[in-house]
Design an enzyme around this catalytic site. Structure first.
Site, mmCIF file in Angstrom:
data_model
loop_
_atom_site.group_PDB
_atom_site.id
_atom_site.type_symbol
_atom_site.label_atom_id
_atom_site.label_comp_id
_atom_site.label_asym_id
_atom_site.label_seq_id
_atom_site.Cartn_x
_atom_site.Cartn_y
_atom_site.Cartn_z
ATOM 1 N N ARG A 63 6.902 1.538 13.698
ATOM 2 C CA ARG A 63 7.552 0.928 12.521
ATOM 3 C C ARG A 63 8.696 -0.011 12.914
ATOM 4 O O ARG A 63 9.289 -0.662 12.072
ATOM 5 C CB ARG A 63 8.089 2.006 11.584
ATOM 6 C CG ARG A 63 7.010 2.857 10.955
ATOM 7 C CD ARG A 63 7.595 3.815 9.933
ATOM 8 N NE ARG A 63 6.750 4.978 9.773
ATOM 9 C CZ ARG A 63 5.700 5.053 8.949
ATOM 10 N NH1 ARG A 63 5.388 4.040 8.184
ATOM 11 N NH2 ARG A 63 4.964 6.152 8.874
ATOM 12 N N ASN B 299 7.554 -5.688 -0.368
ATOM 13 C CA ASN B 299 7.529 -4.509 0.484
ATOM 14 C C ASN B 299 6.077 -4.329 0.916
ATOM 15 O O ASN B 299 5.260 -3.811 0.155
ATOM 16 C CB ASN B 299 8.026 -3.267 -0.268
ATOM 17 C CG ASN B 299 8.060 -2.049 0.645
ATOM 18 O OD1 ASN B 299 7.437 -2.026 1.710
ATOM 19 N ND2 ASN B 299 8.777 -1.019 0.223
ATOM 20 N N GLU C 184 11.761 -9.609 2.825
ATOM 21 C CA GLU C 184 11.051 -8.370 3.181
ATOM 22 C C GLU C 184 11.947 -7.170 2.875
ATOM 23 O O GLU C 184 13.104 -7.138 3.314
ATOM 24 C CB GLU C 184 10.715 -8.421 4.679
ATOM 25 C CG GLU C 184 10.031 -7.176 5.192
ATOM 26 C CD GLU C 184 9.904 -7.188 6.722
ATOM 27 O OE1 GLU C 184 9.866 -8.275 7.342
ATOM 28 O OE2 GLU C 184 9.866 -6.089 7.287
ATOM 29 N N HIS D 159 3.718 -3.867 9.773
ATOM 30 C CA HIS D 159 3.739 -3.659 11.210
ATOM 31 C C HIS D 159 2.560 -4.293 11.945
ATOM 32 O O HIS D 159 2.567 -4.353 13.161
ATOM 33 C CB HIS D 159 3.830 -2.155 11.502
ATOM 34 C CG HIS D 159 4.855 -1.457 10.657
ATOM 35 N ND1 HIS D 159 6.189 -1.798 10.687
ATOM 36 C CD2 HIS D 159 4.738 -0.499 9.683
ATOM 37 C CE1 HIS D 159 6.851 -1.049 9.811
ATOM 38 N NE2 HIS D 159 6.001 -0.264 9.181
ATOM 39 N N ASP E 199 0.578 -14.839 7.807
ATOM 40 C CA ASP E 199 0.127 -16.226 7.671
ATOM 41 C C ASP E 199 0.141 -16.675 6.213
ATOM 42 O O ASP E 199 0.444 -17.842 5.923
ATOM 43 C CB ASP E 199 -1.292 -16.382 8.244
ATOM 44 C CG ASP E 199 -1.313 -16.337 9.768
ATOM 45 O OD1 ASP E 199 -0.232 -16.350 10.384
ATOM 46 O OD2 ASP E 199 -2.421 -16.291 10.337
ATOM 47 N N LEU F 140 12.287 0.618 1.673
ATOM 48 C CA LEU F 140 13.111 1.723 1.168
ATOM 49 C C LEU F 140 13.754 2.484 2.322
ATOM 50 O O LEU F 140 14.931 2.845 2.277
ATOM 51 C CB LEU F 140 12.231 2.692 0.369
ATOM 52 C CG LEU F 140 11.639 2.138 -0.937
ATOM 53 C CD1 LEU F 140 10.337 2.857 -1.278
ATOM 54 C CD2 LEU F 140 12.629 2.273 -2.068
ATOM 55 N N SER F 141 12.954 2.744 3.358
ATOM 56 C CA SER F 141 13.411 3.585 4.476
ATOM 57 C C SER F 141 13.999 2.724 5.592
ATOM 58 O O SER F 141 13.847 1.500 5.595
ATOM 59 C CB SER F 141 12.233 4.406 5.022
ATOM 60 O OG SER F 141 11.278 3.559 5.633
ATOM 61 N N PRO G 266 0.789 -1.215 0.000
ATOM 62 C CA PRO G 266 0.000 0.000 0.000
ATOM 63 C C PRO G 266 0.830 1.278 0.000
ATOM 64 O O PRO G 266 1.868 1.359 0.660
ATOM 65 C CB PRO G 266 -0.821 -0.091 1.302
ATOM 66 C CG PRO G 266 -0.132 -1.098 2.131
ATOM 67 C CD PRO G 266 0.524 -2.050 1.180
ATOM 68 N N ASN G 267 0.344 2.230 -0.761
ATOM 69 C CA ASN G 267 0.909 3.581 -0.885
ATOM 70 C C ASN G 267 2.208 3.641 -1.690
ATOM 71 O O ASN G 267 2.731 4.737 -1.929
ATOM 72 C CB ASN G 267 1.106 4.238 0.494
ATOM 73 C CG ASN G 267 -0.212 4.427 1.209
ATOM 74 O OD1 ASN G 267 -1.126 5.031 0.646
ATOM 75 N ND2 ASN G 267 -0.354 3.887 2.402
HETATM 76 C C1 DQA Z 1 7.980 1.150 3.927
HETATM 77 C C2 DQA Z 1 8.045 1.454 5.433
HETATM 78 C C3 DQA Z 1 6.662 1.383 6.054
HETATM 79 O O1 DQA Z 1 6.737 1.682 7.443
HETATM 80 C C4 DQA Z 1 5.735 2.385 5.401
HETATM 81 O O2 DQA Z 1 4.434 2.277 5.928
HETATM 82 C C5 DQA Z 1 5.718 2.275 3.915
HETATM 83 C C6 DQA Z 1 6.969 2.006 3.203
HETATM 84 C C7 DQA Z 1 9.355 1.370 3.259
HETATM 85 O O3 DQA Z 1 9.525 0.921 2.125
HETATM 86 O O4 DQA Z 1 10.222 2.023 3.825
HETATM 87 O O5 DQA Z 1 4.699 2.516 3.273
HETATM 88 O O6 DQA Z 1 7.640 -0.223 3.766
#
Ligand code: DQA
Length: 142
Positions: free
Chosen positions: A110, A73, A97, A79, A86, A100-101, A9-10
């Site tokens: 996080r 990712n 896993e 979290h 599962d 990026l951050s 997501p996002n």
């Molecule tokens: C993320 C880190 C997550 O905490 C965050 O919600 C994301 C991106 C990352 O790639 O750093 O959407 O997975």
């Protein structure tokens, strides 16, 4: 070797999200550099992105039919999604896993990954290089 890259997501908002954490690339550009890196080390890569937990779970289930391994990712689902955890546990190919951050230098919520125990490795904090590192790891594993 075929690798599936699942973006959660996002991540379709990359390019608009905080550059400090995520870099400036769009998702399309990010997937492009991951594909190129995969090519150089002999991996064929496919890419999927969804903002929906159920869709991600269906793709995780289906992945073992077509792929040798998966980079995931899971975004914020990392979290708290026991359902994604599962799903990964139920599949018989290796998952890595990727973030990026640096999730350990951000908000405390996080710092917990419910996904990590069912993945072979967790890579974080290097922006697009996190994905390259994950591919390098799979190269040694497969
Ligand atoms: C993320 C880190 C997550 O905490 C965050 O919600 C994301 C991106 C990352 O790639 O750093 O959407 O997975």
């Amino acid at each position: 070797m075929k690798i599936l890259v699942i973006q959660g997501p996002n991540l379709n908002r990359l390019g608009k999200r905080t550059e400090f954490h995520y870099g400036a690339m769009t998702l399309e550009a990010l997937n492009g550099v991951i594909r190129d890196y995969g090519d150089t080390i002999g991996f064929e890569t496919d890419f999927l992105q969804s903002n929906h937990e159920g869709q991600l779970i269906d793709w995780i289930h289906e992945s073992e039919k077509k792929y040798d391994a998966v980079l995931i990712n899971p975004g914020a689902f990392t979290h708290y999604s026991y359902a994604i955890r599962d799903a990964i546990e139920s599949v018989d190919i290796p998952f890595v896993e990727v973030h990026l951050s640096n999730i350990y230098e951000r908000e405390t919520f996080r710092h917990v990954s419910v996904i990590a125990p069912v993945c072979r490795k967790q890579v974080y904090g290097m922006k697009e290089k996190s994905y390259f590192d994950a591919l390098d790891y799979l190269k040694t594993l497969l």
